[in-house]
Design a protein around this motif. Sequence first.
Motif, PDB file in Angstrom:
ATOM      1  N   CYS A 185      18.576  28.906 -25.767  1.00  0.00           N
ATOM      2  CA  CYS A 185      19.185  28.486 -24.501  1.00  0.00           C
ATOM      3  C   CYS A 185      18.167  28.000 -23.478  1.00  0.00           C
ATOM      4  O   CYS A 185      16.953  28.118 -23.681  1.00  0.00           O
ATOM      5  CB  CYS A 185      19.975  29.651 -23.928  1.00  0.00           C
ATOM      6  N   ASP A 186      18.682  27.464 -22.374  1.00  0.00           N
ATOM      7  CA  ASP A 186      17.845  26.940 -21.285  1.00  0.00           C
ATOM      8  C   ASP A 186      18.493  27.260 -19.928  1.00  0.00           C
ATOM      9  O   ASP A 186      18.894  26.355 -19.204  1.00  0.00           O
ATOM     10  CB  ASP A 186      17.637  25.423 -21.460  1.00  0.00           C
ATOM     11  N   PRO A 187      18.640  28.556 -19.586  1.00  0.00           N
ATOM     12  CA  PRO A 187      19.435  28.928 -18.402  1.00  0.00           C
ATOM     13  C   PRO A 187      18.892  28.343 -17.091  1.00  0.00           C
ATOM     14  O   PRO A 187      17.736  28.505 -16.787  1.00  0.00           O
ATOM     15  CB  PRO A 187      19.305  30.462 -18.365  1.00  0.00           C
ATOM     16  N   ASN A 230      30.262  24.804 -19.957  1.00  0.00           N
ATOM     17  CA  ASN A 230      29.996  24.307 -21.302  1.00  0.00           C
ATOM     18  C   ASN A 230      29.615  25.413 -22.289  1.00  0.00           C
ATOM     19  O   ASN A 230      30.268  25.618 -23.310  1.00  0.00           O
ATOM     20  CB  ASN A 230      28.851  23.279 -21.257  1.00  0.00           C
ATOM     21  N   ASP A 231      28.510  26.091 -21.980  1.00  0.00           N
ATOM     22  CA  ASP A 231      27.859  26.924 -22.992  1.00  0.00           C
ATOM     23  C   ASP A 231      28.667  28.128 -23.481  1.00  0.00           C
ATOM     24  O   ASP A 231      28.600  28.457 -24.676  1.00  0.00           O
ATOM     25  CB  ASP A 231      26.491  27.386 -22.474  1.00  0.00           C
ATOM     26  N   PRO A 232      29.438  28.805 -22.618  1.00  0.00           N
ATOM     27  CA  PRO A 232      30.194  29.952 -23.133  1.00  0.00           C
ATOM     28  C   PRO A 232      31.193  29.564 -24.233  1.00  0.00           C
ATOM     29  O   PRO A 232      31.558  30.418 -25.051  1.00  0.00           O
ATOM     30  CB  PRO A 232      30.942  30.479 -21.898  1.00  0.00           C
ATOM     31  N   PRO A 266      22.792  27.324 -30.615  1.00  0.00           N
ATOM     32  CA  PRO A 266      21.946  26.591 -29.667  1.00  0.00           C
ATOM     33  C   PRO A 266      22.808  26.024 -28.537  1.00  0.00           C
ATOM     34  O   PRO A 266      23.799  25.340 -28.787  1.00  0.00           O
ATOM     35  CB  PRO A 266      21.362  25.442 -30.507  1.00  0.00           C
ATOM     36  N   ILE A 267      22.402  26.325 -27.293  1.00  0.00           N
ATOM     37  CA  ILE A 267      23.158  25.819 -26.148  1.00  0.00           C
ATOM     38  C   ILE A 267      22.231  25.075 -25.188  1.00  0.00           C
ATOM     39  O   ILE A 267      22.480  25.006 -23.982  1.00  0.00           O
ATOM     40  CB  ILE A 267      23.943  26.955 -25.444  1.00  0.00           C
ATOM     41  N   GLY A 268      21.140  24.538 -25.748  1.00  0.00           N
ATOM     42  CA  GLY A 268      20.232  23.679 -24.990  1.00  0.00           C
ATOM     43  C   GLY A 268      19.818  22.527 -25.899  1.00  0.00           C
ATOM     44  O   GLY A 268      20.478  22.244 -26.904  1.00  0.00           O
ATOM     45  N   GLY A 269      18.713  21.871 -25.560  1.00  0.00           N
ATOM     46  CA  GLY A 269      18.170  20.869 -26.465  1.00  0.00           C
ATOM     47  C   GLY A 269      17.823  21.508 -27.805  1.00  0.00           C
ATOM     48  O   GLY A 269      17.640  22.727 -27.892  1.00  0.00           O
ATOM     49  N   ASP A 326      25.552  27.855 -16.825  1.00  0.00           N
ATOM     50  CA  ASP A 326      26.515  28.123 -17.905  1.00  0.00           C
ATOM     51  C   ASP A 326      25.850  28.850 -19.072  1.00  0.00           C
ATOM     52  O   ASP A 326      26.496  29.623 -19.772  1.00  0.00           O
ATOM     53  CB  ASP A 326      27.241  26.856 -18.354  1.00  0.00           C
ATOM     54  N   ASP A 327      24.524  28.657 -19.258  1.00  0.00           N
ATOM     55  CA  ASP A 327      23.797  29.472 -20.243  1.00  0.00           C
ATOM     56  C   ASP A 327      23.884  30.945 -19.855  1.00  0.00           C
ATOM     57  O   ASP A 327      24.057  31.819 -20.719  1.00  0.00           O
ATOM     58  CB  ASP A 327      22.311  29.103 -20.262  1.00  0.00           C
ATOM     59  N   ALA A 328      23.697  31.216 -18.560  1.00  0.00           N
ATOM     60  CA  ALA A 328      23.738  32.610 -18.099  1.00  0.00           C
ATOM     61  C   ALA A 328      25.098  33.212 -18.411  1.00  0.00           C
ATOM     62  O   ALA A 328      25.204  34.368 -18.857  1.00  0.00           O
ATOM     63  CB  ALA A 328      23.456  32.679 -16.599  1.00  0.00           C
ATOM     64  N   GLY A 355      14.704  22.351 -20.944  1.00  0.00           N
ATOM     65  CA  GLY A 355      15.997  21.654 -20.853  1.00  0.00           C
ATOM     66  C   GLY A 355      16.434  21.532 -19.413  1.00  0.00           C
ATOM     67  O   GLY A 355      15.912  20.688 -18.679  1.00  0.00           O
ATOM     68  N   ASN A 356      17.355  22.410 -19.009  1.00  0.00           N
ATOM     69  CA  ASN A 356      17.847  22.334 -17.635  1.00  0.00           C
ATOM     70  C   ASN A 356      16.703  22.402 -16.630  1.00  0.00           C
ATOM     71  O   ASN A 356      16.763  21.779 -15.568  1.00  0.00           O
ATOM     72  CB  ASN A 356      18.833  23.470 -17.366  1.00  0.00           C
ATOM     73  N   GLN A 357      15.690  23.194 -16.974  1.00  0.00           N
ATOM     74  CA  GLN A 357      14.470  23.261 -16.175  1.00  0.00           C
ATOM     75  C   GLN A 357      13.277  23.428 -17.107  1.00  0.00           C
ATOM     76  O   GLN A 357      13.431  23.396 -18.326  1.00  0.00           O
ATOM     77  CB  GLN A 357      14.559  24.411 -15.143  1.00  0.00           C
TER      78      GLN A 357
HETATM   79 CA   LIG Z   1      22.389  25.055 -21.746  1.00  0.00          CA
END
Ligand SMILES: [Ca+2]
Length: 313
Positions: free
Chosen positions: A10-12, A242-244, A125-128, A15-17, A39-41
Motif C-alpha cells: 500500500c501507499d497510505p 477505492n482501496d477498501p 496491492p492497493i498502490g503502484g 483510502d489505504d488507511a 505512490g500517493n506520496q
Molecule cells: Ca492506494
Amino acid sequence: MTQQKIILDCDPGHDDAMAILLALGHPDIDLLAITTVVGNQTLEKVTHNARAIAQFAGMKNRPIAAGCHRPLIRSIQNAAQVHGISGLDGTHLPEPTLALDNRHAVDLIIETLKSHPAKTITLVPIGGLTNIALAVRKAPEIVELVKEVVLMGGGYHIGNQSAVAEFNIRIDPEAAHIVFNEKWPLTMVGLDLTHQAKPTAQIMADIAALNTPISQFVTDSMNYYTAGYRQRNQATDYAPVNDPCAVAYVIDKTLITTQRVPINIELQGQLTCGMTVADFRHPAPQDCHTQVAVSLDNPRLWQLFINALKNLA
Ligand SMILES: [Ca+2]
C-alpha cells in the motif's frame, strides 16, 4: 470460517488507511504483513503513515516493511492533490513507535509466501505495482505459491490520472505490465467498481456515532477526501473509496460481481499509456487468468466496514 491470509501492499493515502482498518478489524482476514511503495506520496511518508495507522488500530506482531522508493523506469508522480502533503492530510494520528521490519518489502513478500503452504496467501496491492513486479522477477516461483492477486487499480472504461489510465497503473505501467501478465489468478478492482463505493450521509452519521478515536479518524479522512472530490468534480455527494473494495472482495466474494476478461497494459500510447485494456469482444478463453470487478453491493460494503471499526474500538 477459515481466515484469509493476505499481504497488503500500500501507499497510505486516506483510502489505504481505511483498507488497513478493514483488514485489521475484520475477523475473516489474517493480515500477515503490510508493505509500502512510493505512490500517493514519497516512500518515506507512506511508510510513516502505514506505521501510524497500523499502530493506531492496534496491530501487533506483524511486520511492516518499506519497498521501492520510485517506479521501475518512470519518474515519480504523487497524488498530493488528492491526499495532501503528508499523504493523510486532515487527520491526526499519534507519532508511531512501531518498528519497521529491516527487510526490503520485496524480500518480505517472497519470504512470507515461501514460509506458508502454497496457495494460501492472497496478495492485495492497493498502490503502484513496483514491489509486486520486482518480487516476481526476483523469485518467479511465487506465481505458483500465491493463491490469487486482488488489486485496486485500473478501470476498463475509465481513468483518473488521465482520460483512460488510473493512478496506480499510470505511475508504474511497466510494473503493472509484469503483474498482469504473470499467470496467477488476478482480479482487477478498478475505478468502474470503486466509484460505486460512496458512503451516504446516513452511513457517515453511523460511523461518527461509533464515537471512537478510530471513527473520528475515518470521519476526518472522509471529510478531507470528500472536500477535494467535491471541488474537482463539482459534486455534492461523498467521495468513493477505492482501496477498501479490494480487501472487501477477499472477505466476501458475493459483495462484488466479476467478469473474466483478458487484460493488458498499454505502455506506448501518447494519450493512453497506463490504460488497462480489457478485451470484451469474445467469451474469455479457457486459460484467461484475469477478471474485472463489475458491480458492488455498496450497502453491504459499508456494513462490513462499520463492523470492522466496531471490532477495533
Ligand atoms: Ca492506494
